[in-house]
Design a protein around this motif. Structure first.
Motif, PDB file in Angstrom:
ATOM      1  N   GLY A 182       0.895  -1.305   0.032  1.00 55.69           N
ATOM      2  CA  GLY A 182       0.149   0.016   0.062  1.00 55.69           C
ATOM      3  C   GLY A 182       1.036   1.307   0.102  1.00 55.69           C
ATOM      4  O   GLY A 182       0.604   2.138  -0.741  1.00 55.69           O
ATOM      5  N   GLN A 185       2.531   1.676  -3.336  1.00 55.04           N
ATOM      6  CA  GLN A 185       1.336   2.187  -4.302  1.00 55.04           C
ATOM      7  C   GLN A 185       1.000   3.311  -4.238  1.00 55.04           C
ATOM      8  O   GLN A 185       1.155   4.078  -5.107  1.00 55.04           O
ATOM      9  CB  GLN A 185       0.270   1.381  -4.193  1.00 55.04           C
ATOM     10  CG  GLN A 185       0.428  -0.225  -4.904  1.00 55.04           C
ATOM     11  CD  GLN A 185      -0.960  -1.107  -4.558  1.00 55.04           C
ATOM     12  OE1 GLN A 185      -1.754  -0.666  -3.726  1.00 55.04           O
ATOM     13  NE2 GLN A 185      -1.095  -2.191  -5.131  1.00 55.04           N
ATOM     14  N   GLU A 186       0.970   3.986  -2.978  1.00 49.55           N
ATOM     15  CA  GLU A 186       0.760   5.538  -2.858  1.00 49.55           C
ATOM     16  C   GLU A 186       2.083   5.999  -3.112  1.00 49.55           C
ATOM     17  O   GLU A 186       1.739   7.375  -3.544  1.00 49.55           O
ATOM     18  CB  GLU A 186       0.510   5.566  -1.243  1.00 49.55           C
ATOM     19  CG  GLU A 186       0.286   7.193  -1.032  1.00 49.55           C
ATOM     20  CD  GLU A 186      -0.295   7.320   0.542  1.00 49.55           C
ATOM     21  OE1 GLU A 186      -0.560   8.536   0.860  1.00 49.55           O
ATOM     22  OE2 GLU A 186      -0.266   6.315   1.160  1.00 49.55           O
ATOM     23  N   ARG A 190       2.065   9.028  -6.260  1.00 49.70           N
ATOM     24  CA  ARG A 190       2.272  10.335  -5.858  1.00 49.70           C
ATOM     25  C   ARG A 190       3.566  10.948  -6.737  1.00 49.70           C
ATOM     26  O   ARG A 190       3.658  11.776  -7.355  1.00 49.70           O
ATOM     27  CB  ARG A 190       2.962  10.566  -4.225  1.00 49.70           C
ATOM     28  CG  ARG A 190       1.695  10.652  -3.368  1.00 49.70           C
ATOM     29  CD  ARG A 190       2.335  10.869  -2.015  1.00 49.70           C
ATOM     30  NE  ARG A 190       1.043  10.849  -1.035  1.00 49.70           N
ATOM     31  CZ  ARG A 190       1.317  11.144   0.422  1.00 49.70           C
ATOM     32  NH1 ARG A 190       2.310  11.291   0.621  1.00 49.70           N
ATOM     33  NH2 ARG A 190       0.042  10.890   1.195  1.00 49.70           N
TER      34      ARG A 190
END
Length: 445
Positions: A182, A185-186, A190
């Motif tokens: 997670g 992926q973030e 970004r």
């Protein structure tokens, strides 16, 4: 003894003092392989599929479910051993429903055994699947629920302590992997957004550079045409006077007439250049003045983060809509804001204000006001000529093209730009742009 009607309990509910089986060496090997797979995984669902295939026969498992917590309920994210119809029926589980929803609600692991002999409603789904035992645990990271992980079997009605310990340890690895994926992926999202914004910024800067070059050429051409028009006209008049003076022979008349024609031609060439460079590709549309001011402010702050002092923006409601080319007006505002920041650099209490008001029904007036050293009154009329001043509150140095270009762009909008006296000291640069046409659509975001 446990109530067989519930058949559902937490690991901590087991009777104390019971003998616990030590995890086998094979379990340790499986954990090591699973940890390595999870450490390298970019997507949790395929990794769970591989791990389930690895441990299925070793732990006598028939099904597994991984639910992801979406903030309201549980969404089925990975599974094995169930039919497509069962997947569709249980793709979303509310908190508190069935064993996985109950685990998400209590945030504690749960074990169901002897399911086929139980009438507990929470086990109806597992019972309908023919499961005899099920282990479900929450995936918690820093006390934040990420989802749940459950394993079920049909061959045996319970799990040994060693099996529970193995599955619980495996679930802790899955939790860390899910959190890492997670975060990755973030981070990628970004970074992609940053790359998109950087690419957009490069495009805008390139467009503004091209516009600046064209505008500078237009400003210089306009100034050259203005400055050369009088001497060219005077030279042509002198040639005409020589040609028409008494006593001029035919040869002299021919030469002066030819020179007069060339002077007139030179003037016409300069006038044509001036007309040509003024053919700007304006995109005039109703737009938000406040949005364009913010865009110009962000542009200056991105290029020179420490240049500007605190900036306040005051846009009257009736002045927020105007009809203009956003790229060009943003450039004008950026030039004025940059000049104001350079003028105020040595002032500790420096502030800059940008205002917009509707002083005339047909136009909007925008002002950039600073409290720097100001511009002497005798120099204000020179500020918009190329090479005669840097602009802002500081008229020293530079090529002086910023204000000349701004003057050229505002003129292209049919507006005016000027410097005016500032109450309390400092510099005020004002310009006008056409007011919005009420019949057009709302301004672009």
């Amino acid at each position: 003894m446990l109530n067989r009607r519930s058949a559902l309990f937490r690991p901590s509910d087991q009777a104390p003092g019971g003998a616990e089986e030590a995890p086998s060496y094979r379990f340790l090997e499986l954990l090591a392989v699973s940890a390595r797979d999870l450490l390298q995984a970019d997507d949790l669902a395929p990794a769970l599929d591989r791990i389930f295939g690895l441990i299925r026969s070793e732990v006598e498992l028939d099904v597994f479910f991984h639910y992801a917590f979406d903030g309201n309920g549980l969404d089925l994210d990975a599974w094995a051993g169930i039919t497509p119809e069962q997947v569709a029926d249980w793709s979303h589980v509310p908190i508190g429903i069935a064993i996985c929803g109950g685990v998400a609600e209590s945030l504690t692991p749960m074990i169901a055994r002897d399911i086929q002999q139980s009438d507990d409603p929470r086990l109806a789904y597992a019972k309908g699947m023919g499961l005899d035992a099920c282990f479900c645990t929450p995936l918690l990271h820093n006390n934040v629920l990420l989802g749940t992980l459950a394993f079920g079997r049909r061959a045996r009605a319970s799990f040994t302590d060693a099996e529970i310990q193995f599955l619980q340890t495996l679930a802790s690895y899955v939790t860390l992997a899910k959190h890492r994926i997670g975060v990755d992926q973030e981070l990628r999202a970004r970074l992609q957004e940053r790359d998109r914004m950087l690419a957009e910024r490069v495009t805008i800067e390139r467009q503004m550079l091209e516009l600046t070059r064209a505008s500078a050429l237009g400003s210089i051409a306009a100034t050259v045409a203005h400055e050369l028009n009088q001497p060219l006209s005077a030279a042509a008049n002198y040639m005409a006077a020589i040609r028409l003076s008494p006593g001029s022979d035919a040869r002299l008349c021919d030469l002066t007439a030819a020179a007069e024609q060339q002077l007139q031609r030179a003037g016409e060439i300069i006038r044509r250049i001036r007309r040509m460079v003024r053919q700007n590709d304006l995109v005039l549309e109703n737009r938000s003045v406040a949005t364009s001011i913010e865009e110009a402010l962000n542009l200056v702050q991105a290029a020179a983060p420490r240049l500007l002092p605190p900036v306040t923006i005051e846009v009257a409601p009736e002045a927020n809509l105007a009809r203009f080319d956003n790229v060009q007006i943003v450039q004008v505002l950026a030039n004025l804001l940059r000049n104001a920041g350079e003028a105020c650099q040595r002032y500790e209490d420096a502030v800059v204000r940008v205002t917009a008001e509707r002083q005339d029904p047909e136009e909007v007036t925008i002002r950039v006001i600073d409290n720097g050293p100001g511009v002497p009154a005798e120099q204000r009329h020179l500020l918009f000529q190329p090479g005669l001043g840097k602009g802002g509150s500081d008229t020293g140095g530079g090529l002086g093209l910023g204000l000349a270009i701004s003057h050229h762009l505002i003129e292209g909008h049919g507006g005016r730009i000027w410097a005016e006296q500032t109450p309390g000291g400092g510099a005020t640069f004002a310009f006008t742009i056409p007011a919005a046409r009420q019949t057009e659509a709302a301004p672009p975001a």
